[in-house]
Scaffold this motif. Structure first.
Motif, PDB file in Angstrom:
ATOM      1  N   LEU A   9      -5.703  -2.676  -2.571  1.00 22.09           N
ATOM      2  CA  LEU A   9      -4.411  -2.191  -2.110  1.00 22.09           C
ATOM      3  C   LEU A   9      -3.430  -3.309  -1.802  1.00 22.09           C
ATOM      4  CD1 LEU A   9      -5.266   0.778   0.219  1.00 22.09           C
ATOM      5  CD2 LEU A   9      -4.576   0.794  -2.154  1.00 22.09           C
ATOM      6  N   THR A  48      -1.438  -5.096  -5.455  1.00 19.12           N
ATOM      7  CA  THR A  48      -0.915  -4.077  -6.354  1.00 19.12           C
ATOM      8  C   THR A  48      -0.328  -4.693  -7.625  1.00 19.12           C
ATOM      9  OG1 THR A  48       1.049  -4.137  -4.981  1.00 19.12           O
ATOM     10  CG2 THR A  48      -0.470  -2.344  -4.620  1.00 19.12           C
ATOM     11  N   ARG A  49       0.041  -5.977  -7.528  1.00 24.56           N
ATOM     12  CA  ARG A  49       0.598  -6.642  -8.710  1.00 24.56           C
ATOM     13  C   ARG A  49      -0.405  -6.711  -9.843  1.00 24.56           C
ATOM     14  NH1 ARG A  49       3.751 -11.432  -6.725  1.00 24.56           N
ATOM     15  NH2 ARG A  49       5.538 -10.511  -5.670  1.00 24.56           N
ATOM     16  N   PHE A  55     -10.969  -1.875   4.642  1.00 25.78           N
ATOM     17  CA  PHE A  55      -9.749  -1.825   5.435  1.00 25.78           C
ATOM     18  C   PHE A  55      -9.263  -3.178   5.908  1.00 25.78           C
ATOM     19  CE2 PHE A  55      -8.674   2.242   4.958  1.00 25.78           C
ATOM     20  CZ  PHE A  55      -9.117   3.219   5.830  1.00 25.78           C
ATOM     21  N   PHE A 105      -9.300  -4.696   1.927  1.00 25.63           N
ATOM     22  CA  PHE A 105      -8.689  -3.606   1.180  1.00 25.63           C
ATOM     23  C   PHE A 105      -9.161  -3.540  -0.257  1.00 25.63           C
ATOM     24  CE2 PHE A 105      -6.147  -1.065   3.747  1.00 25.63           C
ATOM     25  CZ  PHE A 105      -5.565  -1.825   4.730  1.00 25.63           C
ATOM     26  N   GLN A 139      -3.805  -1.688   8.705  1.00 24.70           N
ATOM     27  CA  GLN A 139      -4.340  -0.559   7.933  1.00 24.70           C
ATOM     28  C   GLN A 139      -3.260   0.461   7.638  1.00 24.70           C
ATOM     29  OE1 GLN A 139      -8.015  -0.023  10.415  1.00 24.70           O
ATOM     30  NE2 GLN A 139      -7.849   1.941   9.442  1.00 24.70           N
ATOM     31  N   LYS A 140      -2.611   0.916   8.717  1.00 25.61           N
ATOM     32  CA  LYS A 140      -1.604   1.966   8.574  1.00 25.61           C
ATOM     33  C   LYS A 140      -0.450   1.493   7.719  1.00 25.61           C
ATOM     34  CE  LYS A 140      -0.938   5.493  10.998  1.00 25.61           C
ATOM     35  NZ  LYS A 140      -0.718   6.580  11.925  1.00 25.61           N
ATOM     36  N   VAL A 155      -0.432  -0.876   5.368  1.00 24.42           N
ATOM     37  CA  VAL A 155      -0.808  -1.016   3.958  1.00 24.42           C
ATOM     38  C   VAL A 155      -0.945   0.351   3.294  1.00 24.42           C
ATOM     39  CG1 VAL A 155      -2.625  -1.768   2.404  1.00 24.42           C
ATOM     40  CG2 VAL A 155      -1.901  -3.245   4.250  1.00 24.42           C
ATOM     41  N   LEU A 156      -1.577   1.293   3.992  1.00 18.55           N
ATOM     42  CA  LEU A 156      -1.716   2.638   3.431  1.00 18.55           C
ATOM     43  C   LEU A 156      -0.345   3.242   3.192  1.00 18.55           C
ATOM     44  CD1 LEU A 156      -4.637   4.358   5.338  1.00 18.55           C
ATOM     45  CD2 LEU A 156      -4.478   3.880   2.930  1.00 18.55           C
ATOM     46  N   ASN A 157       0.544   3.014   4.139  1.00 16.10           N
ATOM     47  CA  ASN A 157       1.889   3.561   4.042  1.00 16.10           C
ATOM     48  C   ASN A 157       2.616   2.984   2.840  1.00 16.10           C
ATOM     49  OD1 ASN A 157       4.848   3.937   4.817  1.00 16.10           O
ATOM     50  ND2 ASN A 157       3.821   4.961   6.497  1.00 16.10           N
ATOM     51  N   ASN A 181       1.363   1.680   0.212  1.00 15.21           N
ATOM     52  CA  ASN A 181       0.736   2.059  -1.038  1.00 15.21           C
ATOM     53  C   ASN A 181       0.924   3.523  -1.372  1.00 15.21           C
ATOM     54  OD1 ASN A 181      -1.059   0.140  -2.658  1.00 15.21           O
ATOM     55  ND2 ASN A 181      -1.391  -0.478  -0.556  1.00 15.21           N
ATOM     56  N   GLY A 182       1.068   4.333  -0.353  1.00 12.97           N
ATOM     57  CA  GLY A 182       1.144   5.766  -0.578  1.00 12.97           C
ATOM     58  C   GLY A 182       2.562   6.278  -0.530  1.00 12.97           C
ATOM     59  N   GLN A 183       3.528   5.411  -0.806  1.00 13.80           N
ATOM     60  CA  GLN A 183       4.960   5.756  -0.724  1.00 13.80           C
ATOM     61  C   GLN A 183       5.285   6.408   0.600  1.00 13.80           C
ATOM     62  OE1 GLN A 183       3.582   7.551  -3.853  1.00 13.80           O
ATOM     63  NE2 GLN A 183       3.404   5.428  -4.528  1.00 13.80           N
ATOM     64  N   GLY A 184       4.829   5.792   1.652  1.00  9.50           N
ATOM     65  CA  GLY A 184       5.108   6.327   2.977  1.00  9.50           C
ATOM     66  C   GLY A 184       6.539   6.054   3.377  1.00  9.50           C
ATOM     67  N   ASP A 185       6.832   6.311   4.618  1.00  6.77           N
ATOM     68  CA  ASP A 185       8.231   6.295   5.017  1.00  6.77           C
ATOM     69  C   ASP A 185       8.547   5.289   6.115  1.00  6.77           C
ATOM     70  OD1 ASP A 185       7.760   9.233   7.081  1.00  6.77           O
ATOM     71  OD2 ASP A 185       6.769   7.303   6.963  1.00  6.77           O
ATOM     72  N   ASN A 225       3.465  -8.917  -2.148  1.00  3.91           N
ATOM     73  CA  ASN A 225       3.335  -7.578  -2.716  1.00  3.91           C
ATOM     74  C   ASN A 225       4.670  -6.865  -2.825  1.00  3.91           C
ATOM     75  OD1 ASN A 225       0.522  -6.813  -3.323  1.00  3.91           O
ATOM     76  ND2 ASN A 225       0.195  -7.468  -1.222  1.00  3.91           N
ATOM     77  N   GLY A 226       5.695  -7.531  -2.349  1.00  4.69           N
ATOM     78  CA  GLY A 226       7.021  -6.927  -2.467  1.00  4.69           C
ATOM     79  C   GLY A 226       7.252  -5.798  -1.502  1.00  4.69           C
ATOM     80  N   TRP A 227       6.506  -5.771  -0.394  1.00  2.68           N
ATOM     81  CA  TRP A 227       6.672  -4.668   0.543  1.00  2.68           C
ATOM     82  C   TRP A 227       7.811  -4.901   1.531  1.00  2.68           C
ATOM     83  CZ3 TRP A 227       0.762  -4.848   1.705  1.00  2.68           C
ATOM     84  CH2 TRP A 227       0.086  -4.223   0.661  1.00  2.68           C
ATOM     85  N   LEU A 279      -7.727   7.078   1.735  1.00  2.00           N
ATOM     86  CA  LEU A 279      -6.575   6.871   0.867  1.00  2.00           C
ATOM     87  C   LEU A 279      -6.207   8.109   0.071  1.00  2.00           C
ATOM     88  CD1 LEU A 279      -4.393   5.065  -0.283  1.00  2.00           C
ATOM     89  CD2 LEU A 279      -6.016   4.273  -1.988  1.00  2.00           C
ATOM     90  N   TYR A 295      -4.777  10.685   2.308  1.00  2.00           N
ATOM     91  CA  TYR A 295      -3.446  10.305   2.773  1.00  2.00           C
ATOM     92  C   TYR A 295      -2.401  10.630   1.718  1.00  2.00           C
ATOM     93  CZ  TYR A 295       0.404   7.375   4.346  1.00  2.00           C
ATOM     94  OH  TYR A 295       1.626   6.914   4.741  1.00  2.00           O
ATOM     95  N   ILE A 296      -2.724  10.290   0.459  1.00  3.48           N
ATOM     96  CA  ILE A 296      -1.755  10.530  -0.612  1.00  3.48           C
ATOM     97  C   ILE A 296      -1.493  12.022  -0.795  1.00  3.48           C
ATOM     98  CG2 ILE A 296      -1.358  10.288  -3.084  1.00  3.48           C
ATOM     99  CD1 ILE A 296      -2.822   7.676  -3.005  1.00  3.48           C
ATOM    100  N   ARG A 305       0.497  13.393   2.028  1.00  8.80           N
ATOM    101  CA  ARG A 305       1.896  12.975   1.952  1.00  8.80           C
ATOM    102  C   ARG A 305       2.638  13.809   0.922  1.00  8.80           C
ATOM    103  NH1 ARG A 305       6.140  10.155   1.500  1.00  8.80           N
ATOM    104  NH2 ARG A 305       5.994  10.502  -0.717  1.00  8.80           N
TER     105      ARG A 305
END
Lengths: 298, 451, 268
Positions: free
Chosen positions: A47, A50-51, A263, A266, B84-85, B87-89, B91-95, B112-114, C117, C120-121, C124
């Motif tokens: 995760l 991603t690149r 986690f 990742f 954790q939160k 990264v998940l956000n 990755n999962g197009q979170g807000d 990662n361009g986040w 994961l 979560y997806i 969402r």
């Protein structure tokens, strides 16, 4: 023994209607994530990279896991942990269940029964913190007790064996009630008349247990073994809060390792492979338990 | 009309800056309401921790919301789960609109361009504070917490320095009237006199619980002052160098002056050991100052002394930690701009005084020149001194750090337990670390060697 | 004499279950100095400060409410779905029954870390993040198996003669299930309800990943106090104590069903 009734007693679709809601619910909610995890285990899936994309890598992740010495070490340690806590929990649980099943002393029995819920109901992370309080070398109650018995202060959390003992102790505290309650429910399945008659016939508790009560306890024991095995492989929060898996690697259980991989680093591909291998292991263990311990009640 | 106003404000700022002199407060205020007008009603989502710095900003939030009409929705999460939160956000197009970035995560988030570099917004004067004054931050903090690869991504928000807390009374009783200036002094002169095992008294305690505590507080802390480091210039392991080994040996030698079980001590135990009078000296984060001065949590009282960490042959290189706030690049453009407004406000000189008095630790230099602040908080002087010179890469901030930190934590802790020697442990860490770095691509020349 | 031994035994059970809990509760009334005092302090000046802190922040009461809603709904839903399934597994014959029975419990085997994961997806995408519903649905997947397993065995232990009599009177399968098996199976159902409630109450990982501000459950709030540096021992102990109470009340209400109430020989 009665023969199972077929055809005439109920329609062909009756079993379906009884089972469908449960099966559907589980399948709808649980199936897709599991398939996702399966798919992920065949990909390079980090995760935080991603690149690099998520290319398909076949069994590479599984090979990584199976050739990883840390994986085997933590798995072995977790197995050892299970072997330490399970017998204690079963024995103490059975003793508690028998005490709670025996008639008389209604109020005290009710009190003890409800108190059994308390360890189970304590938030896992708080259990870990309690463990840190109780087993602290300087201000912990455990050492106060040891002192009362004449022992010098034991460095529980700072020594590998001490820490292992401490997490085992907290686990026994939290889960013995689980075993006790399952055994208790098993005991309450014994038909009253048979039990009464047996009690009058023989004064021996042991005979009562082994002949009359045990058939109702085997299914419970099997369920207990299976569920605890699965849970020990997933045990995380209480141990992590107490020791972070240290000192050194003394209390690093498999789930802490998976959490590190999944986690912290990742690397979901490897973590999924680990989880699926553990799934297979649990299924194998469960099958073995059923073969050796399960007796159908009929 | 607009440009006339802008010119007038610019002139006002010039005048105010010219009369800056001794006044720490800035004369010109940013018309934040005007800047935020197009974004009124926007909702910002951010993750906060249950720590004083965040509680302080939460206290001041109503002022921000009233002035700008932008609502900040914060979520309080345990530190262990924050990355954790996030990264998940991501990755999962979170807000999430704002990213809370621990200094060791910045390489990862940036690559990662986040998170968005601030030059994307700085050029837009309508949303940028004229008093933004990046130079007004401690350069070390802006560099370490907010920058990566030469670009600034975030502004320092929650800032810490490692400090030496010492028990003045115990030191005095042992014949010392000032704290140790060097590590060598601490080990050879102070600690022996302050340790009495029979009385359960120890000279020093180094929090070393396996985890980030071991890798950052314990392991890295003893490397730098001795001249050692984790990596050499080519990003290979530098742990076998004379200086690094000296640092690790130093730590092993210190074990006899530290309480048994220190290998399982986290910050809570170290701070408490000191607060109860069991340990005479600790090197801990500045954030513990309130805990140590509160009579409900500490028995030290007036015996508390605060000084910068001791120096080693390579100088004084104290532990460095902290967070910055960055704009999440996954958020919609409008939200990003509103987030930028918030981040500037939260780290501005304008609210620095209120922030510090609410319990926060600002990253701005100006606020610490205020004599009232210096007098009230005795940790300010040593902390400011510590931030004058330090190592931004106290812990490498590249994406591989979490994986490497786990390795360091495991073997660093085993070294302290005596399960492996310092040499063996270092070799193990070196091998594993290089495997990780090789996979990352640092050895084939394709990736810039940033840490 | 036997009564005395019995009493002592029960007392031992009680003390075993309660001692660490006692330590948590007493710590919740101590100042941090006392909690961390060496040697440990048994008599101390109690303080309500920790509880004041806990309740001043309405987060905790909201979290307990959230947990309550999720636990009651997920347990209730699981019971409704699982008890008929248990009856089918106990009393009907069909191909693949043993495998199906095993499949139920295997839903509890996989580590939640790798499911976080995808869940979560999906959540969402369905807009279910930070809602009670998403937690309820997920918790059902691991409470349901337990109910099935415990209640199936329980149903199996009910003598078939009772059923025969009802069937001769022309009762449908559902009526038999409803009127005979459910009441007689109460102890098993009660135990699995308690377990279901507890597992839902204590679940941490999914709650952390899937909730934000509105639906943060009790364990999430309790752990959020562990900010990584400081540990507010007193506040956490107080929160822990507050969190245990609703579960204990639930158990109290349900536990009277755990003892055999009806004699099964009545319809002989």
């Amino acid at each position: 023994m009665t023969r199972p009734s077929t055809g005439l007693a109920y329609g062909r679709w009756t079993p379906f209607w009884f089972l469908a809601p449960a099966v559907l619910a589980l399948a709808l909610i649980g199936l897709y994530p599991t398939l996702f995890a399966l798919a992920t285990s065949f990909r390079q899936y980090n995760l935080t990279r991603t690149r690099d994309g998520f290319p398909f890598v076949g069994f590479d992740n599984y090979v990584t896991v199976l050739t990883d010495p840390t994986f085997w070490q933590t798995l072995g340690r977790t197995g050892l942990f299970f072997l330490c806590v399970m017998p204690v929990e079963v024995a103490l649980g059975l003793a508690a269940a028998l005490l709670l099943h025996q008639t008389g002393l209604g109020m005290l029995r009710a009190l003890a029964r409800v108190s059994l819920v308390i360890p189970l109901a304590t938030t896992y992370a708080v259990v870990g913190l309690l463990g840190r309080l109780i087993f602290n070398r300087d201000f912990g109650v455990a050492n106060a007790g040891a002192a009362a018995l004449g022992f010098g202060p034991i460095d529980w959390l700072g020594s590998p064996t001490g820490a292992f003992t401490a997490i085992a102790a907290m686990d026994v505290w939290q889960w013995t009630p689980f075993c006790a309650l399952i055994f208790l429910s098993g005991l309450s399945m014994v038909p009253v008349e048979i039990e009464e008659a047996a009690r009058l016939e023989t004064g021996s508790k042991w005979a009562l247990l082994s002949h009359v009560q045990s058939p109702y306890l085997w299914p419970g024991l099997t369920a207990m073994l299976i569920l605890r095995s699965a849970d020990v492989l997933k045990l995380f929060d209480s141990v992590f809060t107490m020791t972070r898996g240290g000192p050194g690697a003394a209390t690093e259980l498999i789930s802490i390792y998976i959490q590190r991989v999944g986690f912290r680093v990742f690397d979901m591909g490897v973590a999924s492979a680990q989880a699926l291998l553990l799934l297979v292991l649990t299924i194998v263990l469960a099958r073995l338990y059923i073969r050796f311990f399960y007796r159908e009640i009929d | 009309m607009l440009s006339l106003l802008r010119h007038v404000s610019a002139a006002a700022i010039l005048m105010a800056t010219a009369t800056f002199a001794a006044a720490p407060a800035v004369a010109e205020t940013w018309d934040i309401a005007k800047a935020a007008a197009p974004y009124k009603g926007t909702q910002l989502n951010v993750i906060f921790l249950d720590r004083p710095g965040y509680r302080a900003i939460i206290k001041l939030l109503p002022d921000f919301e009233k002035a700008t009409g932008i609502k900040v929705n914060y979520e309080i999460v345990p530190y262990e789960n924050t990355r954790q939160k996030e990264v998940l956000n991501f990755n999962g197009q979170g807000d999430l609109s704002i990213a809370l970035v621990d200094l060791v995560w910045i390489g990862e988030f940036a690559e990662n361009g986040w998170i968005a570099p601030i030059d994307k917004f700085q050029s837009d004067a309508s949303i940028t504070d004229p008093n933004l004054n990046l130079k007004g931050f401690f350069p070390l903090l802006l560099d370490a917490f907010g920058s990566w690869g030469g670009k600034v991504y975030g502004l320092p928000f929650d800032n810490y320095s490692g400090l030496l807390f010492y028990n003045k009374c115990e030191l005095k009783a042992a014949g010392f009237d000032k704290p140790p200036a060097t590590w060598a002094e601490l080990k050879d002169v102070y600690a022996p006199k302050l340790t009495d095992k029979a009385k359960n008294q120890y000279g020093y305690a180094l929090q070393s619980l396996r985890g980030e505590t071991q890798s950052a507080d314990s392991f890295m802390r003893v490397l730098w002052p001795q001249g050692g480091s984790l990596l050499d210039k080519t990003f290979h392991s530098n742990l076998m160098s004379k200086e690094s080994q000296a640092g690790l040996t130093f730590r092993q030698d210190m074990m006899k002056y530290m309480p048994p079980g220190v290998v399982s001590w986290d910050h809570a135990e170290a701070v408490n050991g000191f607060a109860q009078g069991q340990v005479a000296m600790i090197t801990e984060w500045s954030a513990f100052y309130p805990t140590l001065t509160d009579p409900k949590t500490s028995k030290i009282g007036d015996c508390l002394g605060v000084a910068p960490e001791p120096a080693g042959p390579a100088g004084r290189l104290p532990a460095l930690g902290g967070f910055s706030l960055s704009v999440a690049s996954g958020a919609p453009e409008k939200v990003q701009k509103a987030a930028w407004i918030f981040i500037q406000w939260a780290t501005s000189d304008a609210i620095a005084k209120d922030y510090v008095e609410a319990g926060g630790v600002s990253g701005r230099t100006a606020i610490y020149e205020d004599p009232a602040i210096k007098a009230k908080y005795s940790f300010v002087e040593p902390m400011v001194a510590s931030w004058q010179k330090g190592v931004p890469e106290f812990r490498p901030r590249f994406p591989a750090w979490p994986a490497i930190s786990e390795v360091v934590a495991e073997f660093g802790s085993k070294i302290m337990l005596g399960e492996v020697s310092a040499e063996q442990g270092s070799k193990e860490i070196g091998t594993r670390m290089e495997t990780i770095l090789k996979k990352e691509g640092y050895y084939d020349g394709k990736k810039p060697l940033l840490q | 004499m036997r009564r005395l031994l019995h009493a002592l035994g029960l007392l031992a059970v009680f003390l075993f279950a309660v001692f660490p809990f006692y330590w948590m509760v007493s710590s919740s009334f101590k100042t941090q100095n006392d909690i961390l005092a060496s040697p440990p302090v048994w008599l101390f000046q109690p303080t309500l400060d920790n509880y004041r802190q806990v309740f001043a922040d309405e987060k905790v009461t909201r979290a307990v409410l959230s947990s309550l809603i999720v636990a009651v709904c997920s347990t209730g839903l699981s019971l409704i779905l699982a008890t008929p399934a248990a009856y089918a597994l106990a009393r009907f014959e069909f191909r693949g029954k043993a495998d199906l029975w095993f499949w139920f419990i295997s839903n509890r085997f996989i580590s939640p870390i790798v499911l976080a994961l995808p869940i979560y997806i999906i959540a969402r995408n369905l807009g279910l993040l930070d809602t009670h519903l998403v937690l309820i649905l997920i918790y059902v997947t691991f409470i349901l198996p337990i109910v099935v397993w415990i209640v199936t065995d329980f149903f199996r232990s009910i003598p078939r003669e009772l059923e025969e009599a009802a069937r001769l009177e022309g009762a449908s399968q559902f009526a038999i299930f409803w009127r005979i098996y459910l009441p007689l199976g109460m102890p098993g159902i009660a135990v699995s309800a308690i377990f279901g409630f507890i597992f839902s109450w204590n679940e941490l990982l999914y709650a952390l990943v899937l909730t934000r501000r509105d639906v943060q459950t009790a364990p999430v709030v309790a752990t959020s106090f562990m900010s990584g540096y400081e540990i507010p021992w007193g506040k956490i102990m107080a929160t822990g104590t507050v969190i245990v109470l609703p579960v204990t009340v639930f158990a109290l209400l349900v536990s009277r069903h755990m003892v055999r109430g009806l004699t099964m020989g009545a319809t002989k």
